[in-house]
Write an enzyme that holds these catalytic residues in place. Sequence first.
Site, PDB file in Angstrom:
ATOM      1  N   LYS A   1      -4.153  -3.761  -2.143  1.00  0.00           N
ATOM      2  CA  LYS A   1      -4.362  -2.659  -3.089  1.00  0.00           C
ATOM      3  C   LYS A   1      -4.961  -3.145  -4.418  1.00  0.00           C
ATOM      4  O   LYS A   1      -4.929  -4.350  -4.718  1.00  0.00           O
ATOM      5  CB  LYS A   1      -3.031  -1.944  -3.323  1.00  0.00           C
ATOM      6  CG  LYS A   1      -2.513  -1.178  -2.090  1.00  0.00           C
ATOM      7  CD  LYS A   1      -1.250  -0.398  -2.437  1.00  0.00           C
ATOM      8  CE  LYS A   1      -0.730   0.413  -1.264  1.00  0.00           C
ATOM      9  NZ  LYS A   1       0.465   1.210  -1.623  1.00  0.00           N
TER      10      LYS A   1
ATOM     11  N   TYR B   1      -4.173   9.476   2.248  1.00  0.00           N
ATOM     12  CA  TYR B   1      -2.767   9.738   1.899  1.00  0.00           C
ATOM     13  C   TYR B   1      -2.404  11.215   2.041  1.00  0.00           C
ATOM     14  O   TYR B   1      -1.483  11.694   1.389  1.00  0.00           O
ATOM     15  CB  TYR B   1      -2.492   9.258   0.476  1.00  0.00           C
ATOM     16  CG  TYR B   1      -2.194   7.761   0.396  1.00  0.00           C
ATOM     17  CD1 TYR B   1      -1.155   7.189   1.136  1.00  0.00           C
ATOM     18  CD2 TYR B   1      -2.929   6.934  -0.437  1.00  0.00           C
ATOM     19  CE1 TYR B   1      -0.867   5.830   1.066  1.00  0.00           C
ATOM     20  CE2 TYR B   1      -2.653   5.563  -0.517  1.00  0.00           C
ATOM     21  CZ  TYR B   1      -1.615   5.032   0.237  1.00  0.00           C
ATOM     22  OH  TYR B   1      -1.326   3.688   0.157  1.00  0.00           O
TER      23      TYR B   1
ATOM     24  N   ARG C   1       4.252  -4.809   8.674  1.00  0.00           N
ATOM     25  CA  ARG C   1       5.237  -4.086   7.846  1.00  0.00           C
ATOM     26  C   ARG C   1       6.345  -5.052   7.402  1.00  0.00           C
ATOM     27  O   ARG C   1       6.785  -5.022   6.249  1.00  0.00           O
ATOM     28  CB  ARG C   1       5.866  -2.907   8.610  1.00  0.00           C
ATOM     29  CG  ARG C   1       4.945  -1.757   8.980  1.00  0.00           C
ATOM     30  CD  ARG C   1       4.573  -0.841   7.849  1.00  0.00           C
ATOM     31  NE  ARG C   1       5.677  -0.161   7.195  1.00  0.00           N
ATOM     32  CZ  ARG C   1       5.516   0.833   6.320  1.00  0.00           C
ATOM     33  NH1 ARG C   1       4.294   1.288   6.017  1.00  0.00           N
ATOM     34  NH2 ARG C   1       6.539   1.380   5.737  1.00  0.00           N
TER      35      ARG C   1
ATOM     36  N   THR D   1       8.871  -0.711   0.492  1.00  0.00           N
ATOM     37  CA  THR D   1       7.917  -0.020  -0.383  1.00  0.00           C
ATOM     38  C   THR D   1       8.146  -0.387  -1.850  1.00  0.00           C
ATOM     39  O   THR D   1       7.197  -0.623  -2.590  1.00  0.00           O
ATOM     40  CB  THR D   1       8.054   1.511  -0.195  1.00  0.00           C
ATOM     41  OG1 THR D   1       7.920   1.820   1.191  1.00  0.00           O
ATOM     42  CG2 THR D   1       7.006   2.261  -1.002  1.00  0.00           C
TER      43      THR D   1
ATOM     44  N   ARG E   1       5.156  -7.728  -0.940  1.00  0.00           N
ATOM     45  CA  ARG E   1       5.488  -6.824  -2.035  1.00  0.00           C
ATOM     46  C   ARG E   1       6.453  -7.465  -3.025  1.00  0.00           C
ATOM     47  O   ARG E   1       6.385  -7.183  -4.230  1.00  0.00           O
ATOM     48  CB  ARG E   1       6.019  -5.502  -1.473  1.00  0.00           C
ATOM     49  CG  ARG E   1       4.869  -4.648  -0.922  1.00  0.00           C
ATOM     50  CD  ARG E   1       5.347  -3.519  -0.063  1.00  0.00           C
ATOM     51  NE  ARG E   1       4.320  -2.485   0.106  1.00  0.00           N
ATOM     52  CZ  ARG E   1       4.461  -1.437   0.904  1.00  0.00           C
ATOM     53  NH1 ARG E   1       5.571  -1.276   1.612  1.00  0.00           N
ATOM     54  NH2 ARG E   1       3.505  -0.533   0.993  1.00  0.00           N
TER      55      ARG E   1
ATOM     56  N   ASN F   1       2.343  -1.659  -5.504  1.00  0.00           N
ATOM     57  CA  ASN F   1       3.109  -2.518  -4.596  1.00  0.00           C
ATOM     58  C   ASN F   1       2.246  -3.402  -3.700  1.00  0.00           C
ATOM     59  O   ASN F   1       2.657  -3.806  -2.623  1.00  0.00           O
ATOM     60  CB  ASN F   1       4.108  -1.685  -3.788  1.00  0.00           C
ATOM     61  CG  ASN F   1       3.435  -0.616  -2.957  1.00  0.00           C
ATOM     62  OD1 ASN F   1       2.209  -0.515  -2.949  1.00  0.00           O
ATOM     63  ND2 ASN F   1       4.212   0.164  -2.239  1.00  0.00           N
TER      64      ASN F   1
ATOM     65  N   HIS G   1      -0.743  -2.172   1.678  1.00  0.00           N
ATOM     66  CA  HIS G   1      -0.462  -1.039   2.566  1.00  0.00           C
ATOM     67  C   HIS G   1      -0.453  -1.538   4.002  1.00  0.00           C
ATOM     68  O   HIS G   1      -1.202  -2.453   4.340  1.00  0.00           O
ATOM     69  CB  HIS G   1      -1.541   0.046   2.430  1.00  0.00           C
ATOM     70  CG  HIS G   1      -1.505   1.041   3.564  1.00  0.00           C
ATOM     71  ND1 HIS G   1      -0.674   2.134   3.550  1.00  0.00           N
ATOM     72  CD2 HIS G   1      -2.147   1.062   4.773  1.00  0.00           C
ATOM     73  CE1 HIS G   1      -0.818   2.798   4.699  1.00  0.00           C
ATOM     74  NE2 HIS G   1      -1.710   2.167   5.451  1.00  0.00           N
TER      75      HIS G   1
ATOM     76  N   GLU H   1      -6.095   5.490  10.637  1.00  0.00           N
ATOM     77  CA  GLU H   1      -6.504   4.737   9.447  1.00  0.00           C
ATOM     78  C   GLU H   1      -7.651   3.775   9.764  1.00  0.00           C
ATOM     79  O   GLU H   1      -8.584   3.632   8.960  1.00  0.00           O
ATOM     80  CB  GLU H   1      -5.283   3.999   8.877  1.00  0.00           C
ATOM     81  CG  GLU H   1      -4.248   4.991   8.340  1.00  0.00           C
ATOM     82  CD  GLU H   1      -2.935   4.373   7.879  1.00  0.00           C
ATOM     83  OE1 GLU H   1      -2.057   5.140   7.438  1.00  0.00           O
ATOM     84  OE2 GLU H   1      -2.771   3.133   7.948  1.00  0.00           O
TER      85      GLU H   1
END
Length: 135
Positions: A9, A49, A85, A91, A102, A112, A115, A126
Site C-alpha cells: 500500500k 473496495y 494473510r 488488519t 503489518r 497498514n 492488502h 481482484e
Amino acid sequence: METTFAIIKPDAVKAKNTGKIIDRIEQEGFNIVGMKKINMTKNVAELFYTVHKGKPFFEELVDFMISGPCVVLALQKDNAIKAWRDLMGATNPEKAEANTMRKLYGTNVGSNATHGSDAPETAKTELTIFFQELN
Ligand code: IDP
Ligand code: MG
C-alpha cells in the site's frame, strides 16, 4: 498451486519498505507471477473496495489508496491466500503477530502496509481487476 492478490500500500511504498516486503515474500516461498507499480485511480479504488462502501472509513480508505503509488502483485504458492494473510498479520498492526508485514511496517488500522485477498472468489475478482494479462 493457488494464486492470491497482494498490494504493497501507499504508506509502505512511501516509507521505502517495498524491497523489504518483496524480499520477505520470496523468502517465504511465494512465486511472484505478476508485479507492477501503479497509481490507483479513484474509480478503481472504489471498485476494488466496493464491499466496504457505506462504512464510516470508506472515503478515508479510498483517499489513502490513491494518495501515492502502490505495488500490486500476483503471488503463487500452495494455499497462497491463507499463507499471505498469515504473513500480513491482523488488519490492525497493533494486534498483528510479531514479524508480520503489518506489525513490522504498518502504522494504524488505516495505514497498514499491505492488502491480501481473503478467499478464492475475491482473489479471482481482484486479480482480474489488476492483472488482465494473467487471465
Ligand atoms: P483486511 O485488509 O485485513 O482484509 P478489511 O476489514 O477488509 O481488512 O478492511 C479493508 C481495509 O480497510 C483495511 O486493510 C484497512 O486499510 C481499512 N480499514 C479497515 N477498518 C478500518 C477502520 O476502522 N478505520 C480505517 N480504515 C480501516
Ligand atoms: Mg478484506
